[in-house]
Design an enzyme around this catalytic site. Structure first.
Site, PDB file in Angstrom:
ATOM      1  N   ASP A  10       0.868  -1.189   0.000  1.00 21.52           N
ATOM      2  CA  ASP A  10       0.000   0.000   0.000  1.00 21.52           C
ATOM      3  C   ASP A  10       0.898   1.230   0.000  1.00 21.52           C
ATOM      4  O   ASP A  10       2.093   1.141   0.284  1.00 21.52           O
ATOM      5  CB  ASP A  10      -0.900   0.002   1.248  1.00 21.52           C
ATOM      6  CG  ASP A  10      -1.817   1.235   1.292  1.00 21.52           C
ATOM      7  OD1 ASP A  10      -2.396   1.584   0.252  1.00 21.52           O
ATOM      8  OD2 ASP A  10      -1.935   1.864   2.364  1.00 21.52           O
ATOM      9  N   SER A  11       0.291   2.384  -0.268  1.00 21.25           N
ATOM     10  CA  SER A  11       1.051   3.634  -0.214  1.00 21.25           C
ATOM     11  C   SER A  11       1.506   3.920   1.217  1.00 21.25           C
ATOM     12  O   SER A  11       2.450   4.672   1.418  1.00 21.25           O
ATOM     13  CB  SER A  11       0.179   4.793  -0.715  1.00 21.25           C
ATOM     14  OG  SER A  11      -0.953   4.939   0.126  1.00 21.25           O
ATOM     15  N   CYS A  73      -4.232  -1.317  -2.093  1.00 21.93           N
ATOM     16  CA  CYS A  73      -4.401   0.119  -2.282  1.00 21.93           C
ATOM     17  C   CYS A  73      -5.263   0.284  -3.532  1.00 21.93           C
ATOM     18  O   CYS A  73      -4.857  -0.146  -4.617  1.00 21.93           O
ATOM     19  CB  CYS A  73      -3.035   0.766  -2.480  1.00 21.93           C
ATOM     20  SG  CYS A  73      -3.097   2.524  -2.871  1.00 21.93           S
ATOM     21  N   GLU A 142      -3.642   8.465   8.235  1.00 18.66           N
ATOM     22  CA  GLU A 142      -2.247   7.999   8.382  1.00 18.66           C
ATOM     23  C   GLU A 142      -1.524   8.807   9.464  1.00 18.66           C
ATOM     24  O   GLU A 142      -0.877   8.251  10.344  1.00 18.66           O
ATOM     25  CB  GLU A 142      -1.529   8.116   7.022  1.00 18.66           C
ATOM     26  CG  GLU A 142      -0.046   7.805   7.073  1.00 18.66           C
ATOM     27  CD  GLU A 142       0.370   6.595   6.240  1.00 18.66           C
ATOM     28  OE1 GLU A 142      -0.473   5.932   5.629  1.00 18.66           O
ATOM     29  OE2 GLU A 142       1.588   6.325   6.228  1.00 18.66           O
ATOM     30  N   CYS A 178     -10.941   3.137  -0.251  1.00 19.41           N
ATOM     31  CA  CYS A 178      -9.544   3.444   0.090  1.00 19.41           C
ATOM     32  C   CYS A 178      -9.259   2.662   1.360  1.00 19.41           C
ATOM     33  O   CYS A 178     -10.041   2.720   2.323  1.00 19.41           O
ATOM     34  CB  CYS A 178      -9.369   4.940   0.331  1.00 19.41           C
ATOM     35  SG  CYS A 178      -7.804   5.352   1.139  1.00 19.41           S
ATOM     36  N   HIS A 180      -7.227   3.034   3.708  1.00 21.73           N
ATOM     37  CA  HIS A 180      -7.048   3.822   4.940  1.00 21.73           C
ATOM     38  C   HIS A 180      -8.375   4.029   5.663  1.00 21.73           C
ATOM     39  O   HIS A 180      -8.412   4.165   6.882  1.00 21.73           O
ATOM     40  CB  HIS A 180      -6.442   5.195   4.619  1.00 21.73           C
ATOM     41  CG  HIS A 180      -4.960   5.165   4.386  1.00 21.73           C
ATOM     42  ND1 HIS A 180      -4.403   4.634   3.249  1.00 21.73           N
ATOM     43  CD2 HIS A 180      -3.934   5.601   5.156  1.00 21.73           C
ATOM     44  CE1 HIS A 180      -3.084   4.755   3.326  1.00 21.73           C
ATOM     45  NE2 HIS A 180      -2.781   5.333   4.479  1.00 21.73           N
TER      46      HIS A 180
HETATM   47  N1  DGL Z   1      -4.809   3.422   0.824  1.00 19.03           N
HETATM   48  C1  DGL Z   1      -4.845   3.953  -0.490  1.00 19.03           C
HETATM   49  C2  DGL Z   1      -6.064   3.425  -1.262  1.00 19.03           C
HETATM   50  O1  DGL Z   1      -6.628   2.404  -0.957  1.00 19.03           O
HETATM   51  C3  DGL Z   1      -4.792   5.446  -0.692  1.00 19.03           C
HETATM   52  C4  DGL Z   1      -4.037   6.334   0.180  1.00 19.03           C
HETATM   53  C5  DGL Z   1      -3.264   7.406  -0.568  1.00 19.03           C
HETATM   54  O2  DGL Z   1      -3.879   8.383  -1.038  1.00 19.03           O
HETATM   55  O3  DGL Z   1      -2.073   7.220  -0.649  1.00 19.03           O
HETATM   56  O4  DGL Z   1      -6.463   4.018  -2.238  1.00 19.03           O
END
Ligand code: DGL
Length: 249
Positions: A10-11, A73, A142, A178, A180
Site C-alpha cells: 500500500d502507499s 491500495c 495515516e 480506500c 485507509h
Molecule cells: N490506501 C490507499 C487506497 O486504498 C490510498 C491512500 C493514498 O492516497 O495514498 O487508495
C-alpha cells in the site's frame, strides 16, 4: 508454495487492514508488507506518477522472492490496470465492485480523488452510487495513526465523511474505496447500523485462492509477517495496535 510469502503493498498504513483480513482468512499463510509511507498520499497524484511509485515499490517485494502480491491500495490498483506481473511476481489488485443484489439500491462510494476519477472514467459504479472523493482523508488517517492521536480524532473524521452524505435516510451500502478508511469502519458501522459495508477485499481473497497461496507454512525465520522498507517498524507497530483490532468483528 510452501515457505512462500504473500506480499502486501500500500502507499502507507492502509494495506495493514487488508493484511489483517487476509491473515484471518488464510491462517497458515505468511506475509511480507511494504508501505511506501514516505510518498503517500498517492490519491492526489496523476496516474503515471502513481504507477511509477507503485512499480518501484513492487520491485522491492519481488526482490524479496515474493511470488504473489496483494495490491492493498485502490489508488495503486487502478493505476496498475493491465499489469499482471512485476519482475515475475503476480499481482492481485483491488477493484471497486458492487454486488448485483445491491447495485440497484442507493449507495455511497468513498475514495481518493484518483480512484473516484478512474472509477467514473471506467464506469465501475452503478448509476445508483453516489461517488464522493475525499482528497485529504487518507493522509489525515495515516498521520493520526502515526502520531498516536487516532483515538481522539476518529470521531471527527467519521463525522466529516458522513457530513458529505444524507444520513437521515441511510444508504443501502457504503463502499470504502480506500484502504485507509477501513480504520474508521467500526465507528461508521455504529452510526449506520443498517448499511452494508463493502471494501472489495474479497476480490483479493478469490485471486489468492485461484493462485493456491493458502498455506505457505511458517517461514524459515519463524515470523509470520515480515515488514520491509524504511517504515517497517512503524508499520509493524500500527498493524498490532490498530489494524488487527480495527478489522475484528
Ligand atoms: N490506501 C490507499 C487506497 O486504498 C490510498 C491512500 C493514498 O492516497 O495514498 O487508495
Amino acid at each position: 508454495m510452501n515457505g512462500e510469502r504473500i506480499g502486501v503493498f500500500d502507499s502507507g498504513v492502509g494495506g495493514l487492514t487488508v493484511m489483517a483480513k487476509l491473515a484471518r482468512t488464510f491462517p497458515a499463510a505468511c506475509f511480507c508488507y511494504l508501505g511506501d509511507n514516505g510518498n503517500m498520499p498517492y490519491g492526489n497524484l496523476c496516474a503515471d506518477r502513481i504507477r511509477e511509485l507503485s512499480l518501484s515499490a513492487l520491485k522491492r517485494l519481488a526482490a524479496e522472492g515474493v511470488g504473489v502480491t496483494a495490491v492493498a491500495c485502490n489508488t495503486a490498483s487502478l493505476a496498475l490496470e493491465g499489469t499482471e506481473e512485476v519482475d515475475g511476481m503476480k499481482l492481485c489488485r483491488l477493484r471497486p465492485h458492487i454486488p448485483e443484489a445491491l447495485a440497484g439500491k442507493r449507495g455511497v462510494f468513498f475514495a481518493t480523488a484518483a480512484t473516484a476519477e478512474r472509477a467514473a472514467e471506467e464506469g465501475l459504479l452503478p448509476a445508483s452510487a453516489l461517488s464522493v472523493a475525499l482528497p485529504t482523508l487518507a493522509e489525515r488517517v495515516e498521520k493520526a495513526l502515526l502520531l498516536g492521536t487516532f483515538g481522539r480524532e476518529k470521531g471527527r473524521l467519521v463525522g466529516e465523511m458522513l457530513g458529505r452524505i444524507t444520513t437521515d435516510d441511510p444508504p443501502a451500502y457504503l463502499f470504502l474505496g480506500c484502504t485507509h478508511y477501513l480504520y474508521l469502519e467500526r465507528e461508521l458501522k455504529k452510526r449506520l447500523p443498517l448499511t452494508v459495508f463493502l471494501d472489495g477485499v474479497e476480490i483479493i481473497c478469490e485471486k489468492l485462492i485461484k493462485n493456491a497461496i493458502l498455506c505457505s507454512d511458517i517461514n524459515a525465520d519463524g515470523h509470520r509477517i515480515k515488514f520491509i522498507g524504511e517504515y517497517a517498524k512503524v508499520n509493524e507497530e500500527i498493524y498490532r495496535k490498530y489494524a488487527v483490532p480495527a478489522t475484528r468483528d
